[in-house]
Design a protein around this motif. Structure first.
Motif, short mmCIF file in Angstrom:
data_model
loop_
_atom_site.label_atom_id
_atom_site.label_comp_id
_atom_site.label_asym_id
_atom_site.label_seq_id
_atom_site.Cartn_x
_atom_site.Cartn_y
_atom_site.Cartn_z
N LYS A 83 0.82 -1.22 0.00
CA LYS A 83 0.00 0.00 0.00
C LYS A 83 0.85 1.27 0.00
N ARG A 84 2.18 1.12 -0.18
CA ARG A 84 3.07 2.28 -0.13
C ARG A 84 3.96 2.35 -1.36
N ARG A 85 4.50 3.54 -1.57
CA ARG A 85 5.41 3.72 -2.69
C ARG A 85 6.75 3.03 -2.38
N LEU A 86 7.31 2.44 -3.43
CA LEU A 86 8.59 1.76 -3.29
C LEU A 86 9.63 2.41 -4.18
N PRO A 87 10.90 2.39 -3.80
CA PRO A 87 11.44 1.79 -2.57
C PRO A 87 10.93 2.51 -1.33
N PRO A 88 10.84 1.80 -0.21
CA PRO A 88 10.22 2.37 1.00
C PRO A 88 11.04 3.52 1.58
N SER A 89 10.34 4.45 2.18
CA SER A 89 11.01 5.56 2.85
C SER A 89 11.60 5.09 4.18
N PHE A 90 12.45 5.91 4.75
CA PHE A 90 13.04 5.57 6.05
C PHE A 90 11.97 5.41 7.12
N LYS A 91 10.94 6.27 7.07
CA LYS A 91 9.85 6.19 8.03
C LYS A 91 9.12 4.85 7.92
N ASP A 92 8.82 4.41 6.70
CA ASP A 92 8.12 3.14 6.51
C ASP A 92 8.97 1.97 6.99
N ILE A 93 10.27 2.04 6.80
CA ILE A 93 11.15 0.96 7.25
C ILE A 93 11.16 0.89 8.77
N VAL A 94 11.21 2.05 9.43
CA VAL A 94 11.19 2.07 10.90
C VAL A 94 9.89 1.48 11.42
N ILE A 95 8.76 1.86 10.83
CA ILE A 95 7.47 1.31 11.24
C ILE A 95 7.45 -0.20 11.06
N ALA A 96 7.97 -0.66 9.91
CA ALA A 96 8.00 -2.10 9.64
C ALA A 96 8.87 -2.83 10.66
N LEU A 97 10.02 -2.26 11.00
CA LEU A 97 10.91 -2.89 11.98
C LEU A 97 10.26 -2.99 13.36
N VAL A 98 9.47 -1.97 13.72
CA VAL A 98 8.74 -2.01 14.99
C VAL A 98 7.70 -3.13 14.96
N LEU A 99 6.99 -3.25 13.83
CA LEU A 99 5.99 -4.31 13.70
C LEU A 99 6.63 -5.69 13.79
N ILE A 100 7.84 -5.82 13.28
CA ILE A 100 8.55 -7.09 13.37
C ILE A 100 9.06 -7.32 14.80
N ALA A 101 9.57 -6.27 15.43
CA ALA A 101 10.22 -6.41 16.73
C ALA A 101 9.24 -6.84 17.83
N VAL A 102 8.00 -6.38 17.77
CA VAL A 102 7.04 -6.68 18.84
C VAL A 102 6.85 -8.19 19.01
N PRO A 103 6.44 -8.95 17.99
CA PRO A 103 6.31 -10.40 18.19
C PRO A 103 7.65 -11.11 18.41
N VAL A 104 8.72 -10.61 17.78
CA VAL A 104 10.03 -11.26 17.96
C VAL A 104 10.47 -11.20 19.42
N VAL A 105 10.31 -10.05 20.06
CA VAL A 105 10.70 -9.90 21.46
C VAL A 105 9.80 -10.75 22.35
N LEU A 106 8.50 -10.74 22.08
CA LEU A 106 7.57 -11.54 22.90
C LEU A 106 7.89 -13.03 22.81
N ILE A 107 8.26 -13.50 21.62
CA ILE A 107 8.58 -14.92 21.45
C ILE A 107 9.94 -15.24 22.07
N ALA A 108 10.89 -14.32 21.96
CA ALA A 108 12.21 -14.54 22.57
C ALA A 108 12.10 -14.64 24.08
N LYS A 109 11.10 -13.99 24.67
CA LYS A 109 10.90 -14.03 26.12
C LYS A 109 10.27 -15.33 26.59
#
Length: 381
Positions: free
Chosen positions: A141-167
């Motif tokens: 739903k976004r223009r590519l290549p992704p902007s820095f802001k979109d990459i940061v949002i995506a990394l946060v979305l990835i980090a939330v379940p990754v941290v919960l599972i690592a715990k």
């Protein structure tokens, strides 16, 4: 014979029957054939790895039946359905992971399951599917290549379940989920300066991971990987025995059911994480090459589907699923052969296990859906 008479005698409909049948049933028969070959070989090997235990093989065959049924059901659903519901799938998955922290069932020192009437449920396995769907829908739903802001949002979305599972703790699953999300970001296109920045952040990230997120037993696995002979009767036992089994197989192996490391109980977890050591011991290098060829055919078919997907969402999702499947294989073979730390990742479609089978084949159901719903996807991005 006139040209028209010659053409009339040719059954032109017969040439198109295969593709038409595939599209009508929403099944990629090439991919299905390779998967059936791999799973059949897995049952054959599992019989030996379990010491000729037919009960285990029968249960695994039942899991395969359920998993293949689930794959074919998912293949009937148009990809746009998953794209539209991606954010709700993600929210539900995160809530389930949070529920595991407060009401999860513990087993062998890990709290990863939610108890339901009649069976236990592991939410982290579902996240393996939800993560690439969420990331693919996000970037579609976004223009590519992704902007820095979109990459940061995506990394946060990835980090939330990754941290919960690592715990929980479950380092192997968290790595796979993180990889599935990272592959979508990579496939979406990254500028060179962002890639260079990521490389520069890798070293301090390792320091933070080691000191703040890894448990003592996980650190011990890394230290054992670096020097397994430092504790040959303890933490180094698994790696030492698996490498002995692999090396003793030679070129052609000792023969089916003739492996000594597994049948004399030297090799731990011979029917799950370390099953490829059984293959190497009994069928040698040639047997391993046959298995690798099957994996290569499946990955190749997945990449073919990726390149021919008609929408951005389909390409990102199919590419992530295919590359994550490769990571499954690489991590398992790497840890058994001693080139990677042991993280508890089973060999796809060969190791014993019902939940992992269901997750993997569901992923291939997405690939079939992307490949066979082309008419439904016209006009979508």
């Amino acid at each position: 014979m006139a040209n028209q008479d010659f053409v009339r005698q040719i059954d032109l409909h017969g040439f198109g029957r295969g593709p038409a049948l595939s599209m009508r049933w929403h099944v990629d028969f090439v991919l299905l054939f390779f998967l059936l070959l791999l799973c059949g070989a897995g049952l054959f090997l599992l019989y030996s790895a379990t010491g000729r235990d037919l009960d285990v093989v029968t249960r695994q065959a039942m899991y395969l039946g359920v998993s293949f049924t689930g794959m074919l059901i998912i293949a009937q659903i148009p990809p746009r359905f998953f794209m539209q519901w991606a954010k709700w799938f993600y929210l539900a998955g995160v809530l389930l992971l949070v529920a595991v922290l407060f009401m999860g069932v513990s087993s062998k020192g890990a709290q990863r399951w939610i108890q339901l009437p009649g069976f236990r449920f592991q939410p982290s396995e579902v996240i393996k599917l939800i993560m690439p769907i969420t990331m693919a829908a996000f970037f579609a739903k976004r223009r590519l290549p992704p902007s820095f802001k979109d990459i940061v949002i995506a990394l946060v979305l990835i980090a939330v379940p990754v941290v919960l599972i690592a715990k929980q703790p479950d380092l192997g699953t968290s790595i796979l989920i993180g990889a599935s999300g990272a592959f979508v970001i990579f496939l979406a296109g990254l500028r060179k300066r962002i890639i260079a920045s990521a490389v520069c952040l890798a070293v301090p990230s390792i320091y933070v991971l080691w000191h703040f997120f890894m448990y003592d037993y996980q650190k011990q696995r890394v230290l054992t990987f670096l020097n397994p002979e430092s504790d040959p009767w303890g933490s180094g036992w698994n790696i030492i025995q698996s490498t002995i089994a692999i090396g003793s197989g030679g070129l052609y192996g000792k023969g089916w059911l003739q492996g000594t490391q597994s049948h004399l109980d030297f090799l731990p977890e011979s029917h799950t994480d370390f099953i490829i050591a059984v293959l190497a011991e009994e069928f040698g290098l040639m047997g391993c090459l046959v298995l690798f060829a099957l994996y290569a055919l499946i990955i190749g078919r997945g990449l073919f589907i990726t390149f021919n997907a008609q929408t951005l969402f389909g390409r990102l999702l199919a590419g992530s699923i295919t590359l994550t499947f490769f990571v499954y294989i690489f991590v398992n073979i790497g840890m058994v052969s001693g080139i990677l730390p042991v993280v508890g990742v089973p060999l796809p479609m060969v190791s014993r296990g019902g939940t992992s089978l269901l997750t993997l084949l569901a992923g291939f159901g997405f690939l079939m859906s992307i490949h066979t719903h082309k008419s439904f996807m016209a006009g979508e991005r």
